[in-house]
Design a protein around this motif. Structure first.
Motif, PDB file in Angstrom:
ATOM      1  N   GLY A 217     -46.622  80.555  -5.134  1.00  0.00           N
ATOM      2  CA  GLY A 217     -45.816  79.700  -4.677  1.00  0.00           C
ATOM      3  C   GLY A 217     -44.782  79.367  -5.053  1.00  0.00           C
ATOM      4  N   GLY A 218     -44.469  79.536  -6.458  1.00  0.00           N
ATOM      5  CA  GLY A 218     -43.211  79.346  -7.047  1.00  0.00           C
ATOM      6  C   GLY A 218     -42.261  80.344  -6.657  1.00  0.00           C
ATOM      7  N   VAL A 219     -42.641  81.814  -6.694  1.00  0.00           N
ATOM      8  CA  VAL A 219     -41.875  82.699  -6.260  1.00  0.00           C
ATOM      9  C   VAL A 219     -41.321  82.616  -4.813  1.00  0.00           C
ATOM     10  CG1 VAL A 219     -41.833  85.268  -5.850  1.00  0.00           C
ATOM     11  CG2 VAL A 219     -42.990  84.385  -7.929  1.00  0.00           C
TER      12      VAL A 219
ATOM     13  N   VAL B 282     -44.707  92.562   5.569  1.00  0.00           N
ATOM     14  CA  VAL B 282     -43.928  93.377   4.763  1.00  0.00           C
ATOM     15  C   VAL B 282     -42.460  93.007   5.037  1.00  0.00           C
ATOM     16  CG1 VAL B 282     -43.471  95.687   3.913  1.00  0.00           C
ATOM     17  CG2 VAL B 282     -45.672  95.325   4.411  1.00  0.00           C
ATOM     18  N   TYR B 283     -41.582  92.798   3.976  1.00  0.00           N
ATOM     19  CA  TYR B 283     -40.361  92.006   4.015  1.00  0.00           C
ATOM     20  C   TYR B 283     -39.583  93.031   3.028  1.00  0.00           C
ATOM     21  CZ  TYR B 283     -40.891  88.381   7.346  1.00  0.00           C
ATOM     22  OH  TYR B 283     -41.438  87.564   8.345  1.00  0.00           O
ATOM     23  N   ALA B 284     -38.492  93.347   3.243  1.00  0.00           N
ATOM     24  CA  ALA B 284     -37.493  93.915   2.265  1.00  0.00           C
ATOM     25  C   ALA B 284     -36.469  92.657   2.011  1.00  0.00           C
ATOM     26  CB  ALA B 284     -36.708  94.949   2.908  1.00  0.00           C
ATOM     27  N   TYR B 285     -36.005  92.613   0.561  1.00  0.00           N
ATOM     28  CA  TYR B 285     -35.341  91.542   0.413  1.00  0.00           C
ATOM     29  C   TYR B 285     -33.979  92.114  -0.386  1.00  0.00           C
ATOM     30  CZ  TYR B 285     -39.139  88.467   0.699  1.00  0.00           C
ATOM     31  OH  TYR B 285     -39.949  87.779   1.231  1.00  0.00           O
ATOM     32  N   LEU B 286     -32.799  92.016   0.488  1.00  0.00           N
ATOM     33  CA  LEU B 286     -31.508  92.611   0.117  1.00  0.00           C
ATOM     34  C   LEU B 286     -30.351  91.678  -0.444  1.00  0.00           C
ATOM     35  CD1 LEU B 286     -31.364  94.794   3.237  1.00  0.00           C
ATOM     36  CD2 LEU B 286     -32.106  95.583   1.012  1.00  0.00           C
ATOM     37  N   LEU B 287     -29.639  92.170  -1.566  1.00  0.00           N
ATOM     38  CA  LEU B 287     -28.754  91.425  -2.157  1.00  0.00           C
ATOM     39  C   LEU B 287     -27.550  91.020  -0.842  1.00  0.00           C
ATOM     40  CD1 LEU B 287     -28.417  92.209  -5.631  1.00  0.00           C
ATOM     41  CD2 LEU B 287     -29.322  89.981  -4.743  1.00  0.00           C
TER      42      LEU B 287
ATOM     43  N   VAL C 188     -37.680  82.404  -3.755  1.00  0.00           N
ATOM     44  CA  VAL C 188     -37.057  83.535  -2.789  1.00  0.00           C
ATOM     45  C   VAL C 188     -36.435  82.836  -1.566  1.00  0.00           C
ATOM     46  CG1 VAL C 188     -37.923  85.233  -1.140  1.00  0.00           C
ATOM     47  CG2 VAL C 188     -38.492  85.612  -3.540  1.00  0.00           C
ATOM     48  N   LYS C 189     -36.942  81.609  -1.150  1.00  0.00           N
ATOM     49  CA  LYS C 189     -36.721  81.061   0.230  1.00  0.00           C
ATOM     50  C   LYS C 189     -35.395  80.014  -0.179  1.00  0.00           C
ATOM     51  CE  LYS C 189     -40.921  79.986   2.609  1.00  0.00           C
ATOM     52  NZ  LYS C 189     -41.707  79.315   3.326  1.00  0.00           N
ATOM     53  N   ALA C 190     -35.220  79.676  -1.518  1.00  0.00           N
ATOM     54  CA  ALA C 190     -34.108  79.174  -1.899  1.00  0.00           C
ATOM     55  C   ALA C 190     -32.765  80.040  -2.137  1.00  0.00           C
ATOM     56  CB  ALA C 190     -34.257  78.492  -3.341  1.00  0.00           C
TER      57      ALA C 190
ATOM     58  N   GLN D 208     -44.175  89.553  -3.538  1.00  0.00           N
ATOM     59  CA  GLN D 208     -44.226  88.440  -3.994  1.00  0.00           C
ATOM     60  C   GLN D 208     -45.247  88.200  -5.038  1.00  0.00           C
ATOM     61  OE1 GLN D 208     -43.455  85.154  -1.684  1.00  0.00           O
ATOM     62  NE2 GLN D 208     -41.457  85.985  -0.728  1.00  0.00           N
ATOM     63  N   ARG D 209     -46.470  88.633  -4.636  1.00  0.00           N
ATOM     64  CA  ARG D 209     -47.703  88.542  -5.562  1.00  0.00           C
ATOM     65  C   ARG D 209     -47.485  89.238  -6.858  1.00  0.00           C
ATOM     66  NH1 ARG D 209     -52.075  86.293  -4.313  1.00  0.00           N
ATOM     67  NH2 ARG D 209     -51.817  86.439  -2.084  1.00  0.00           N
ATOM     68  N   ASP D 210     -47.255  90.420  -6.683  1.00  0.00           N
ATOM     69  CA  ASP D 210     -46.791  91.441  -7.724  1.00  0.00           C
ATOM     70  C   ASP D 210     -45.737  90.913  -8.719  1.00  0.00           C
ATOM     71  OD1 ASP D 210     -48.710  93.257  -7.083  1.00  0.00           O
ATOM     72  OD2 ASP D 210     -47.360  94.451  -5.971  1.00  0.00           O
ATOM     73  N   LEU D 211     -44.921  90.319  -8.088  1.00  0.00           N
ATOM     74  CA  LEU D 211     -43.665  89.798  -8.756  1.00  0.00           C
ATOM     75  C   LEU D 211     -44.169  88.320  -9.705  1.00  0.00           C
ATOM     76  CD1 LEU D 211     -40.767  89.676  -9.705  1.00  0.00           C
ATOM     77  CD2 LEU D 211     -40.154  88.561  -7.668  1.00  0.00           C
TER      78      LEU D 211
END
Length: 90
Positions: free
Chosen positions: A15-17, A43-48, A21-23, A3-6
């Motif tokens: 904080g905005g990212v 470390v998390y993976a975010y999957l569609l 992401v939470k939304a 999220q920091r890199d993004l």
């Protein structure tokens, strides 16, 4: 990508990212899962999700339609300018 890199890549706050992401998780477009075997439990993976994939496909279709409309408008403008030049004998 973290999220920091993004956040850095997009030029927005961490904080905005995180808020976005939470939304996206809340509306069911993405699912988050951590890697149980990883020592760093942050470390998390975010999957569609299927709903997220459908929305991404719809968004892509809208984008492509808009780009094709722009292309058609530019093509028509070029043809009109060429016709004007031909009428002027150029």
């Amino acid at each position: 990508m973290s999220q920091r890199d993004l956040a850095k890549h997009l030029g927005v706050s961490l904080g905005g990212v995180n808020y976005c992401v939470k939304a996206l998780i809340d509306i069911g477009w993405i699912k988050a899962g951590n890697f149980a075997r990883n020592e760093d439990k942050r470390v998390y993976a975010y999957l569609l999700t299927p709903k997220g994939i459908a929305e991404k496909a719809a968004l892509t279709a809208r984008f492509l339609r808009r780009k094709m409309d722009e292309y058609d408008a530019l093509k028509a403008e070029i043809e009109q300018l060429q016709a004007e030049l031909a009428a002027d004998g150029r």
